[in-house]
Design an enzyme around this catalytic site. Structure first.
Site, PDB file in Angstrom:
ATOM      1  N   SER A 371     115.051 -91.588  65.317  1.00 42.37           N
ATOM      2  CA  SER A 371     116.475 -91.655  64.999  1.00 42.37           C
ATOM      3  C   SER A 371     116.753 -91.502  63.506  1.00 42.37           C
ATOM      4  O   SER A 371     116.550 -90.433  62.949  1.00 42.37           O
ATOM      5  CB  SER A 371     117.060 -92.943  65.575  1.00 42.37           C
ATOM      6  OG  SER A 371     118.451 -92.852  65.670  1.00 42.37           O
ATOM      7  N   LYS A 396     114.595 -88.819  68.981  1.00 42.43           N
ATOM      8  CA  LYS A 396     115.838 -89.520  69.351  1.00 42.43           C
ATOM      9  C   LYS A 396     116.931 -89.049  68.399  1.00 42.43           C
ATOM     10  O   LYS A 396     116.999 -89.468  67.255  1.00 42.43           O
ATOM     11  CB  LYS A 396     115.642 -91.032  69.238  1.00 42.43           C
ATOM     12  CG  LYS A 396     116.927 -91.827  69.438  1.00 42.43           C
ATOM     13  CD  LYS A 396     117.391 -91.741  70.883  1.00 42.43           C
ATOM     14  CE  LYS A 396     118.613 -92.615  71.123  1.00 42.43           C
ATOM     15  NZ  LYS A 396     119.822 -92.128  70.425  1.00 42.43           N
TER      16      LYS A 396
END
Length: 457
Positions: A371, A396
């Site tokens: 992320s 992600k």
């Protein structure tokens, strides 16, 4: 629908005035049609975070309608006070998905027509209990096939307060002021949090922190200024709405972000060079500030080049990752692209100033680099600022917003995704490293030189 932290307080949750503070006389409310006031009360102010564990990740906030505080609060209180039926609650959750959900995020086909049919099927009969309404919302969201779009019970939603960036229970948003700059507006408050108890209200403008003017400063940097040791005080000056007074308030800090940055200098054997090693465990509100301190200390100590370790860094605050990447990029370099159905989600984020360091950088990654960490890795890699070393990253790259529903429950909805400067979709793909082992200094420098030459040609 009331996105996270932007909710007006419920009448029973309203804080009492502090010592020596009587209730303020209520000025005549500024004129605001009911639908616009409702939209203002529902303006998005979701937290921006990205946790691999499935908690809410990166958020994009809708532009609020700026209104005078007291007028908007009166309408919002009226809306909050109305009892919402079980059917209305389900339809409220349905509407959030209908307006914002990113179809690419789900493993199952999605279209507005299919979603409309789902609503008609769900609302054919009466929903007899609130528990049943929550169950229907859960199943409705599960039908999307997106593990990150999900329902939050009222108790789960209340736990989102731990992601407060400021430590005093408010969320800030940069709003253009019409003069080429911007001002910082309070777009969300934790009910009975320190800021609310001191007298701050949704729609207030933050003017200064401990006597330092914050007009023109970013919301992220200002949030870091508000941080401090638990139970210490910070003095803020706010303007109440568009047509209210300016007031200086002393607020006791409640939460504090611990440093995620650890560093040391390593002297290389049989060599005059020194390596500045920096590990970032997560991206929180103080990550950028502490990274700047680490870089300065290592530079002053004679670091020849740097190793930035993002292994096992699952993410954290997306904005903290973006601000970290900017420290190493040239002015105008692309940090990340965001894509989504809503035009407000579609954005190109660029660095506004030059890099803090220009020496070669090696960035360590693994399969638990995710992320916000992947945003940093891709930004530095694609702009030829760092060599990636280790394993392929997790992959992600979705953006979620967290919306509060009228009964205090909430839903997390995937509204967009991140695309690297080289136009690669992070989600599900991850980022491949350049090396599986740590290269030597000259090898890394040569690789980055070839990268820059290729980029220019």
């Amino acid at each position: 629908m009331r996105p996270l932290s932007s909710a007006p307080p419920a009448p029973h949750a309203r804080a009492s005035p502090g010592p020596g503070r009587g209730p303020r006389p209520r000025p005549p409310p500024c004129a605001l049609p009911f639908p616009d006031a409702l939209r203002a009360a529902a303006a998005a102010a979701a937290v921006s975070l990205s946790l691999l564990t499935g908690d809410a990740v990166g958020a994009v906030a809708a532009q609020p309608v700026e209104v005078c505080r007291d007028g908007a609060a009166a309408v919002a209180e009226e809306v909050r006070g109305e009892a919402v039926t079980n059917e209305q609650l389900v339809e409220e959750a349905w509407e959030v998905v209908n307006e914002s959900f990113l179809p690419d995020a789900g493993s199952r086909p999605w279209s507005p027509e299919m979603w409309m049919q789902r609503k008609q099927d769900i609302l054919q009969g009466t929903i007899k209990s609130r528990a049943r309404a929550h169950d229907i919302i859960q199943k409705m969201l599960a039908s999307l096939g997106d593990p990150y779009t999900r329902f939050l019970s009222p108790s789960e939603f209340s736990k989102m307060s731990k992601y407060d960036m400021t430590g005093i229970g408010l969320n800030l948003r940069e709003i253009p002021d019409g003069n080429g700059s911007f001002k910082l507006m309070v777009l969300g408050l934790l009910l009975d949090g320190p800021a609310y108890s001191a007298g701050v209200r949704q729609g207030d403008e933050l003017l200064s922190v401990n006597g330092i003017d914050v007009r023109g400063k970013s919301a992220f940097d200002t949030s870091s200024m508000l941080q401090g040791p638990k139970e210490t005080f910070v003095t803020i000056k706010v303007k109440h709405g568009d047509c209210g007074p300016v007031e200086s308030l002393k607020v006791q800090r409640q939460l504090v972000a611990r440093t995620p940055v650890f560093y040391h200098l390593e002297k290389k054997e049989n060599d005059d060079s020194s390596v500045g090693y920096i590990r970032i465990k997560e991206f929180n509100a103080v990550a950028k500030k502490d990274l700047v301190s680490a870089l300065k200390h290592l530079q002053n100590s004679g670091a020849t080049y740097f190793v930035l370790d993002l292994r096992d860094n699952l993410g954290g605050l997306v904005q903290a990752g973006i601000e970290t990447a900017k420290l190493f990029l040239n002015k105008g370099d692309t940090v990340i692209y965001t894509a989504g159905r809503d035009h407000q989600v579609q954005n190109t984020i660029v660095a506004e100033s030059g890099p803090m360091i220009s020496t070669p950088l090696m960035l360590l990654v693994n399969d638990r680099t995710a992320s916000a960490s992947e945003i940093v890795a891709s930004a530095l890699h694609d702009n030829c600022k760092a060599v990636l070393v280790g394993e392929k990253t997790f992959g992600k790259g979705l953006i979620q917003s967290v919306f509060e529903l009228h009964d205090g429950s909430g839903i997390v909805v995937t509204i967009g995704k991140y695309v690297t400067p080289n136009h690669k979709d992070i989600n599900g793909n991850g980022i491949e490293p350049d090396y599986n082992r740590l290269p030597d200094f000259n090898e890394a420098r040569d690789y980055l030189s070839r990268c820059r030459f290729k980029k220019l040609s």
